[in-house]
Design a protein around this motif. Structure first.
Motif, short mmCIF file in Angstrom:
data_model
loop_
_atom_site.label_atom_id
_atom_site.label_comp_id
_atom_site.label_asym_id
_atom_site.label_seq_id
_atom_site.Cartn_x
_atom_site.Cartn_y
_atom_site.Cartn_z
N THR A 146 0.81 -1.21 0.00
CA THR A 146 0.00 0.00 0.00
C THR A 146 0.85 1.26 0.00
O THR A 146 0.32 2.35 -0.07
CB THR A 146 -0.95 -0.01 1.22
OG1 THR A 146 -0.30 -0.67 2.29
CG2 THR A 146 -2.23 -0.75 0.89
N ILE A 197 -8.74 -2.98 1.63
CA ILE A 197 -8.08 -1.83 2.21
C ILE A 197 -8.82 -0.58 1.76
O ILE A 197 -9.10 -0.42 0.57
CB ILE A 197 -6.59 -1.78 1.79
CG1 ILE A 197 -5.86 -2.97 2.41
CG2 ILE A 197 -5.95 -0.46 2.22
CD1 ILE A 197 -4.43 -3.11 1.97
N ALA A 253 -9.29 8.20 6.07
CA ALA A 253 -10.10 6.99 5.88
C ALA A 253 -9.25 5.72 5.80
O ALA A 253 -9.80 4.62 5.79
CB ALA A 253 -10.93 7.12 4.60
N PHE A 254 -7.92 5.86 5.76
CA PHE A 254 -7.06 4.69 5.53
C PHE A 254 -7.26 3.64 6.63
O PHE A 254 -7.16 3.92 7.82
CB PHE A 254 -5.60 5.12 5.50
CG PHE A 254 -4.64 4.00 5.19
CD1 PHE A 254 -4.73 3.31 3.99
CD2 PHE A 254 -3.65 3.64 6.09
CE1 PHE A 254 -3.84 2.27 3.69
CE2 PHE A 254 -2.77 2.61 5.81
CZ PHE A 254 -2.87 1.93 4.60
N HIS A 255 -7.56 2.40 6.22
CA HIS A 255 -7.74 1.29 7.17
C HIS A 255 -7.42 -0.02 6.47
O HIS A 255 -7.92 -0.29 5.39
CB HIS A 255 -9.19 1.28 7.68
CG HIS A 255 -9.31 0.61 9.03
ND1 HIS A 255 -8.84 -0.65 9.29
CD2 HIS A 255 -9.87 1.06 10.20
CE1 HIS A 255 -9.09 -0.96 10.56
NE2 HIS A 255 -9.70 0.07 11.14
N LYS A 256 -6.55 -0.84 7.11
CA LYS A 256 -6.11 -2.09 6.48
C LYS A 256 -6.68 -3.34 7.14
O LYS A 256 -6.39 -4.43 6.69
CB LYS A 256 -4.57 -2.21 6.60
CG LYS A 256 -3.80 -1.25 5.75
CD LYS A 256 -2.30 -1.31 6.08
CE LYS A 256 -1.59 -2.42 5.35
NZ LYS A 256 -0.13 -2.21 5.28
N SER A 257 -7.40 -3.18 8.24
CA SER A 257 -7.75 -4.41 8.95
C SER A 257 -9.20 -4.46 9.41
O SER A 257 -9.49 -4.84 10.53
CB SER A 257 -6.81 -4.60 10.14
OG SER A 257 -6.76 -3.41 10.90
N LEU A 258 -10.12 -4.10 8.50
CA LEU A 258 -11.53 -4.21 8.84
C LEU A 258 -11.93 -5.69 8.72
O LEU A 258 -11.77 -6.28 7.66
CB LEU A 258 -12.35 -3.32 7.90
CG LEU A 258 -12.09 -1.82 8.13
CD1 LEU A 258 -12.34 -1.01 6.87
CD2 LEU A 258 -12.93 -1.31 9.30
N LEU A 266 -16.74 -2.75 8.25
CA LEU A 266 -16.43 -2.04 6.99
C LEU A 266 -17.49 -0.98 6.72
O LEU A 266 -17.18 0.18 6.41
CB LEU A 266 -16.37 -3.05 5.84
CG LEU A 266 -16.15 -2.46 4.45
CD1 LEU A 266 -14.74 -1.89 4.30
CD2 LEU A 266 -16.39 -3.51 3.36
N HIS A 278 -17.26 2.02 8.97
CA HIS A 278 -16.09 2.83 8.60
C HIS A 278 -16.38 3.64 7.34
O HIS A 278 -16.07 4.84 7.27
CB HIS A 278 -14.89 1.90 8.39
CG HIS A 278 -13.63 2.64 8.07
ND1 HIS A 278 -12.90 3.31 9.02
CD2 HIS A 278 -12.97 2.82 6.89
CE1 HIS A 278 -11.84 3.87 8.44
NE2 HIS A 278 -11.86 3.59 7.15
N HIS A 307 -16.78 7.90 6.59
CA HIS A 307 -15.84 8.64 5.74
C HIS A 307 -16.38 9.04 4.37
O HIS A 307 -15.81 9.89 3.71
CB HIS A 307 -14.55 7.82 5.58
CG HIS A 307 -13.75 7.77 6.83
ND1 HIS A 307 -12.89 8.77 7.22
CD2 HIS A 307 -13.70 6.84 7.83
CE1 HIS A 307 -12.34 8.46 8.39
NE2 HIS A 307 -12.81 7.29 8.78
N ASP A 325 -6.52 -6.45 -0.45
CA ASP A 325 -5.34 -6.54 0.41
C ASP A 325 -4.44 -7.63 -0.17
O ASP A 325 -4.86 -8.77 -0.31
CB ASP A 325 -5.81 -6.91 1.83
CG ASP A 325 -4.70 -6.75 2.87
OD1 ASP A 325 -3.52 -6.74 2.48
OD2 ASP A 325 -5.04 -6.65 4.06
#
Ligand SMILES: [Zn+2]
Ligand SMILES: [Zn+2]
Length: 276
Positions: A50, A150, A158-163, A169, A172, A176, A187
């Motif tokens: 990423t 991701i 808003a960046f999120h890698k582990s929903l 999700l 989140h 945003h 991912d």
């Protein structure tokens, strides 16, 4: 040293926090090698897909560095490094394409064995999400949560890698989306991408086959085919063409070579004399 002795008690170290042992261990077990995991090191510090940390150097540099680091951190003689790359196909660039590389390193003899695999069997995609109405179709295409998603880019709020699931999700995204459309992408970390894990497993089978092939001179693992030499004879005039004329096998450790001349003539379409 007997070739048989070389195969005993091979215990290569693998650096991973992304569960890659699941893809590598079975193929290596088939040739009697047992992986030793090193999870004390965060491989993301060497580069992330990423882009929070850009990868330095080529895919080969990265995989070899991981294999060497696995040896250093574990104190073991043998290490394996894995590195993937993803993008468009090499012809039109319009279809998703993955290339996986595994590098084995022998820290005592200081030589490497590498195997590559590439193809379109990958789960690599991205989307722009404008509203939640299109989310169900996106989730279907993304095969979420079996595969990870991701949200956003590094540095964005808003960046999120582990929903973990659809509920998390959705919450989140709701929070945003008010600020504008969001980028979502698959991912590519192995533990969140079973399609990638399967490709690494196929690459591991190729590596295991290569490691099971011992050099006829020095007995070390990794004896295998390298690029052929051109020069197969032309069917019409007999002159050497640019088609493969000599198959070659080489030991990556002592560089011993074996070769086989291909005497079957090839079509004059490959001949610079008959078909200039
Ligand atoms: Zn010819
Ligand atoms: Zn050799």
């Amino acid at each position: 040293m007997e070739a048989g002795d070389m195969m005993l008690d091979r215990k290569p170290a693998l650096l991973t926090r992304h569960g890659k042992q699941a893809a590598l261990a079975p193929a290596l077990a088939d040739i009697g090698w047992r992986l030793s995991l090193v999870d004390s090191f965060d491989t993301d510090s060497l580069g992330t897909f990423t882009g929070e940390t850009p990868r330095a150097g080529s895919q080969r540099d990265a995989a070899l560095a991981k294999a060497k680091l696995a040896c250093e951190l574990s104190g073991l003689r043998h290490g394996i490094g894995s590195e993937g790359s993803f993008g468009g196909d090499p012809w039109l660039g319009s279809c998703a394409w993955a290339t996986e590389l595994l590098v084995y390193w022998d820290a005592a003899r200081e030589y490497a064995v590498e195997t590559w695999i590439s193809g379109p069997e990958t789960h690599y995609r991205h989307w722009m999400l404008h509203d939640l109405d299109s989310l169900p179709e996106l989730l279907r295409q993304a095969d979420f949560p079996a595969h990870g998603l991701i949200v956003g880019r590094p540095g964005e709020p808003a960046f999120h890698k582990s929903l973990p699931d659809e509920r998390a999700l959705r919450m989140h995204l709701e929070a945003h989306l008010a600020a504008g459309p969001l980028r979502l992408e698959t991912d590519m970390r192995a533990h969140r991408n079973p399609t990638r894990m399967a490709m690494i497993a196929r690459c591991a089978e190729k590596l295991a086959a290569r490691l099971a092939s011992l050099c006829p001179d020095c007995g070390m693992p990794g004896f295998g085919e390298i690029a052929p030499l051109a020069g197969a004879p032309c069917l019409d005039c007999g002159a050497p063409t640019r088609q493969p004329g000599v198959r070659r096998w080489q030991c990556p450790c002592c560089l011993a070579m074996r070769q086989e001349t291909l005497s079957a003539p090839v079509s004059p379409q490959y001949c610079d004399i008959c078909n200039p």
